[in-house]
Design an enzyme around this catalytic site. Structure first.
Site, PDB file in Angstrom:
ATOM      1  N   ARG A   1      -6.316  -2.924  10.119  1.00 16.96           N
ATOM      2  CA  ARG A   1      -6.852  -4.286  10.178  1.00 16.96           C
ATOM      3  C   ARG A   1      -6.411  -5.015  11.453  1.00 16.96           C
ATOM      4  O   ARG A   1      -7.215  -5.609  12.147  1.00 16.96           O
ATOM      5  CB  ARG A   1      -6.404  -5.071   8.937  1.00 16.96           C
ATOM      6  CG  ARG A   1      -7.001  -6.451   8.834  1.00 16.96           C
ATOM      7  CD  ARG A   1      -6.648  -7.120   7.517  1.00 16.96           C
ATOM      8  NE  ARG A   1      -5.202  -7.229   7.338  1.00 16.96           N
ATOM      9  CZ  ARG A   1      -4.524  -6.629   6.355  1.00 16.96           C
ATOM     10  NH1 ARG A   1      -5.155  -5.881   5.491  1.00 16.96           N
ATOM     11  NH2 ARG A   1      -3.215  -6.776   6.249  1.00 16.96           N
TER      12      ARG A   1
ATOM     13  N   GLY B   1       0.821  -1.204   0.000  1.00 20.10           N
ATOM     14  CA  GLY B   1       0.000   0.000   0.000  1.00 20.10           C
ATOM     15  C   GLY B   1       0.856   1.255   0.000  1.00 20.10           C
ATOM     16  O   GLY B   1       1.887   1.310   0.667  1.00 20.10           O
TER      17      GLY B   1
ATOM     18  N   ARG C   1       0.899  -5.345  -5.889  1.00 23.62           N
ATOM     19  CA  ARG C   1       1.105  -6.586  -5.141  1.00 23.62           C
ATOM     20  C   ARG C   1       1.389  -7.692  -6.145  1.00 23.62           C
ATOM     21  O   ARG C   1       0.758  -7.764  -7.191  1.00 23.62           O
ATOM     22  CB  ARG C   1      -0.123  -6.910  -4.283  1.00 23.62           C
ATOM     23  CG  ARG C   1      -0.459  -5.774  -3.331  1.00 23.62           C
ATOM     24  CD  ARG C   1      -1.554  -6.155  -2.350  1.00 23.62           C
ATOM     25  NE  ARG C   1      -2.028  -4.986  -1.602  1.00 23.62           N
ATOM     26  CZ  ARG C   1      -1.441  -4.482  -0.540  1.00 23.62           C
ATOM     27  NH1 ARG C   1      -0.323  -5.028  -0.089  1.00 23.62           N
ATOM     28  NH2 ARG C   1      -1.942  -3.423   0.088  1.00 23.62           N
TER      29      ARG C   1
ATOM     30  N   THR D   1       4.241   2.630   5.651  1.00 24.53           N
ATOM     31  CA  THR D   1       2.878   2.126   5.784  1.00 24.53           C
ATOM     32  C   THR D   1       2.115   3.020   6.744  1.00 24.53           C
ATOM     33  O   THR D   1       2.631   3.368   7.811  1.00 24.53           O
ATOM     34  CB  THR D   1       2.845   0.669   6.285  1.00 24.53           C
ATOM     35  OG1 THR D   1       1.512   0.333   6.683  1.00 24.53           O
ATOM     36  CG2 THR D   1       3.780   0.457   7.465  1.00 24.53           C
TER      37      THR D   1
ATOM     38  N   GLY E   1       5.740  -2.139   3.740  1.00 25.48           N
ATOM     39  CA  GLY E   1       5.335  -2.686   5.025  1.00 25.48           C
ATOM     40  C   GLY E   1       5.884  -4.078   5.266  1.00 25.48           C
ATOM     41  O   GLY E   1       6.867  -4.488   4.644  1.00 25.48           O
ATOM     42  N   ASP E   2       5.217  -4.834   6.147  1.00 23.12           N
ATOM     43  CA  ASP E   2       5.767  -6.126   6.551  1.00 23.12           C
ATOM     44  C   ASP E   2       5.824  -7.123   5.400  1.00 23.12           C
ATOM     45  O   ASP E   2       6.795  -7.882   5.276  1.00 23.12           O
ATOM     46  CB  ASP E   2       4.996  -6.702   7.740  1.00 23.12           C
ATOM     47  CG  ASP E   2       3.513  -6.903   7.450  1.00 23.12           C
ATOM     48  OD1 ASP E   2       3.017  -6.384   6.426  1.00 23.12           O
ATOM     49  OD2 ASP E   2       2.848  -7.582   8.254  1.00 23.12           O
TER      50      ASP E   2
ATOM     51  N   VAL F   1      17.889   8.492  -3.811  1.00 21.05           N
ATOM     52  CA  VAL F   1      18.543   8.893  -5.062  1.00 21.05           C
ATOM     53  C   VAL F   1      19.623   9.938  -4.804  1.00 21.05           C
ATOM     54  O   VAL F   1      20.769   9.793  -5.255  1.00 21.05           O
ATOM     55  CB  VAL F   1      17.503   9.428  -6.071  1.00 21.05           C
ATOM     56  CG1 VAL F   1      18.202  10.028  -7.292  1.00 21.05           C
ATOM     57  CG2 VAL F   1      16.562   8.297  -6.496  1.00 21.05           C
TER      58      VAL F   1
ATOM     59  N   ASP G   1       2.260  -0.373  11.841  1.00 22.74           N
ATOM     60  CA  ASP G   1       2.185  -1.720  12.407  1.00 22.74           C
ATOM     61  C   ASP G   1       3.476  -2.514  12.319  1.00 22.74           C
ATOM     62  O   ASP G   1       3.469  -3.744  12.444  1.00 22.74           O
ATOM     63  CB  ASP G   1       1.056  -2.505  11.712  1.00 22.74           C
ATOM     64  CG  ASP G   1       1.247  -2.611  10.201  1.00 22.74           C
ATOM     65  OD1 ASP G   1       2.170  -1.955   9.658  1.00 22.74           O
ATOM     66  OD2 ASP G   1       0.469  -3.349   9.569  1.00 22.74           O
TER      67      ASP G   1
ATOM     68  N   MET H   1      -8.682   2.970   8.733  1.00 24.37           N
ATOM     69  CA  MET H   1      -7.867   1.797   8.426  1.00 24.37           C
ATOM     70  C   MET H   1      -7.162   1.292   9.685  1.00 24.37           C
ATOM     71  O   MET H   1      -6.918   2.046  10.617  1.00 24.37           O
ATOM     72  CB  MET H   1      -6.871   2.118   7.324  1.00 24.37           C
ATOM     73  CG  MET H   1      -7.521   2.264   5.955  1.00 24.37           C
ATOM     74  SD  MET H   1      -6.327   2.557   4.642  1.00 24.37           S
ATOM     75  CE  MET H   1      -7.385   2.396   3.201  1.00 24.37           C
TER      76      MET H   1
ATOM     77  N   TYR I   1      -9.790   5.043   1.394  1.00 26.60           N
ATOM     78  CA  TYR I   1      -8.475   5.349   0.825  1.00 26.60           C
ATOM     79  C   TYR I   1      -8.083   6.816   0.893  1.00 26.60           C
ATOM     80  O   TYR I   1      -6.949   7.162   0.545  1.00 26.60           O
ATOM     81  CB  TYR I   1      -8.411   4.841  -0.620  1.00 26.60           C
ATOM     82  CG  TYR I   1      -8.327   3.338  -0.679  1.00 26.60           C
ATOM     83  CD1 TYR I   1      -7.140   2.679  -0.389  1.00 26.60           C
ATOM     84  CD2 TYR I   1      -9.444   2.572  -0.973  1.00 26.60           C
ATOM     85  CE1 TYR I   1      -7.054   1.303  -0.419  1.00 26.60           C
ATOM     86  CE2 TYR I   1      -9.380   1.188  -0.992  1.00 26.60           C
ATOM     87  CZ  TYR I   1      -8.184   0.561  -0.718  1.00 26.60           C
ATOM     88  OH  TYR I   1      -8.104  -0.806  -0.728  1.00 26.60           O
TER      89      TYR I   1
ATOM     90  N   ARG J   1     -25.511  15.284  30.495  1.00 22.37           N
ATOM     91  CA  ARG J   1     -24.709  16.466  30.831  1.00 22.37           C
ATOM     92  C   ARG J   1     -24.900  17.592  29.835  1.00 22.37           C
ATOM     93  O   ARG J   1     -24.292  18.646  29.959  1.00 22.37           O
ATOM     94  CB  ARG J   1     -23.216  16.112  30.866  1.00 22.37           C
ATOM     95  CG  ARG J   1     -22.823  15.105  31.918  1.00 22.37           C
ATOM     96  CD  ARG J   1     -21.316  15.151  32.197  1.00 22.37           C
ATOM     97  NE  ARG J   1     -20.513  15.540  31.052  1.00 22.37           N
ATOM     98  CZ  ARG J   1     -19.985  14.675  30.170  1.00 22.37           C
ATOM     99  NH1 ARG J   1     -20.239  13.392  30.274  1.00 22.37           N
ATOM    100  NH2 ARG J   1     -19.230  15.114  29.185  1.00 22.37           N
TER     101      ARG J   1
ATOM    102  N   ASP K   1      -0.359   2.306   8.575  1.00 17.31           N
ATOM    103  CA  ASP K   1      -0.919   1.620   9.746  1.00 17.31           C
ATOM    104  C   ASP K   1      -0.027   1.683  10.983  1.00 17.31           C
ATOM    105  O   ASP K   1      -0.488   1.396  12.090  1.00 17.31           O
ATOM    106  CB  ASP K   1      -1.197   0.153   9.416  1.00 17.31           C
ATOM    107  CG  ASP K   1      -2.404  -0.023   8.505  1.00 17.31           C
ATOM    108  OD1 ASP K   1      -3.183   0.947   8.363  1.00 17.31           O
ATOM    109  OD2 ASP K   1      -2.568  -1.112   7.936  1.00 17.31           O
TER     110      ASP K   1
END
Length: 319
Positions: free
Chosen positions: A171, A11, A72, A125, A102-103, A24, A129, A169, A249, A211, A127
């Protein structure tokens, strides 16, 4: 080492372009040729690449997404796919590879290193995570995007005296919901790390009305349940109109924050330094104010961390 490849995988995350730029420009500064691999690991399989120079990365530090593209690749997960990628790496003459992602992207880097390709991972990423590092590239920008949405949704929720569930997002990791909820003053935060207590949530909503509160904002990480189902349950229990907003997204896009631009620049430059220092099978991260390098195997095995103190604080402050 004179020729290094760089790719973005998985992602997309705001700040990836800033990391590419740093790879670069630091690489060129240190006398290397930099090859940009297009569309992640899929580009390694299909021979999609471009030679990069100082001009290639001009005016991209502020841009979201990734100029190299990302995809992917199921084929890369097979032995045949990885051997095909290795053939391309040898053909082009890459002596090292920097993987921004990411992972899942890091696991791909692990496999390439086993095949003899020196690799360094840069965590990109939204997330947040990857547990070996305090922050990943893109998380801060995504959190601020959500925070802006909270402010807008609060205005209309107050006007109509509603409860609004905002699904974000996350998960397996609820950091976006947790920290944007804390910063945005959400009444309740629902995360995959904490069991859902709908009675407690409804009780807090009803106490707020007593309240004089005119609205409630509930943050929901996508991995903790469905916003639509939760809204129905809350409305049935409390009798209060409950709406949902699923941000989707929009959280991945936008110009990266200053924090993400600086973090990405430091990490991208560090990745080049690691390769040129003769190290491999590493990932870069941040610990406090320090940019660190860790063995990729150990990094991916790092136990999941959860900031329970932040969760408890958000609960106290939202009463």
């Amino acid at each position: 080492m004179k020729k290094i490849g760089v790719l973005t995988s998985g992602g997309d995350a705001p700040g990836m372009n800033a990391a590419i730029r740093a790879v670069v420009r630091n690489g060129v500064y240190r006398g290397c040729e930099i090859i940009g691999i297009k569309r992640g690991y899929e580009g390694l399989l299909n021979g999609q690449y471009t030679e990069m120079n100082l001009s290639s990365v001009a005016d991209i530090i502020h841009r979201g997404g990734t100029i190299l593209g990302t995809a992917r690749s199921e084929e890369f997960k097979t032995n045949g796919g990885r051997n095909k990628a290795l053939e391309f790496i040898k053909k082009v003459g890459l002596e090292g590879l920097i993987v921004i992602g990411g992972d899942g992207s890091f696991k791909g880097a692990q496999e390439l290193c086993k095949l003899g390709v020196p690799t360094v991972g840069v965590p990109g990423t939204i997330d947040n995570d990857l547990n070996y590092t305090d922050y990943t590239i893109g998380f801060d920008t995504a959190m601020n995007t959500v925070l802006d949405a909270i402010s807008k949704i609060r205005d209309t929720s107050t006007s109509h005296e509603r409860t609004n569930i905002i699904e974000v997002m996350g998960r397996d990791c609820g950091d976006i919901a947790l920290y944007s909820g804390l910063a945005g003053g959400a009444e309740s935060i629902i995360l995959p790390e904490i069991s859902l207590d709908i009675e407690k949530i409804c009780e807090k909503i009803l106490n707020g009305i007593k309240r004089g509160k005119r609205h409630s904002i509930i943050m929901l990480a996508e991995g903790a349940g469905s916003a639509i189902d939760l809204a129905k349950s809350i409305q049935d229990i409390t009798g209060i109109e409950t709406r949902t907003t699923i941000l989707g997204y929009i959280q991945r896009g936008g110009s990266p924050t200053a924090f993400d631009r600086i973090l990405a620049s430091k990490m991208g430059a560090k990745a080049v330094d690691i390769l040129l220092d003769g190290e491999e099978n590493k990932v870069v991260g941040v610990n406090g104010n320090d940019i660190i390098a860790k063995d990729i195997d150990m990094a991916l095995k790092t136990e999941k961390r959860f900031d329970k103190s932040a969760y408890d604080l958000a609960d106290i402050l939202s009463r």
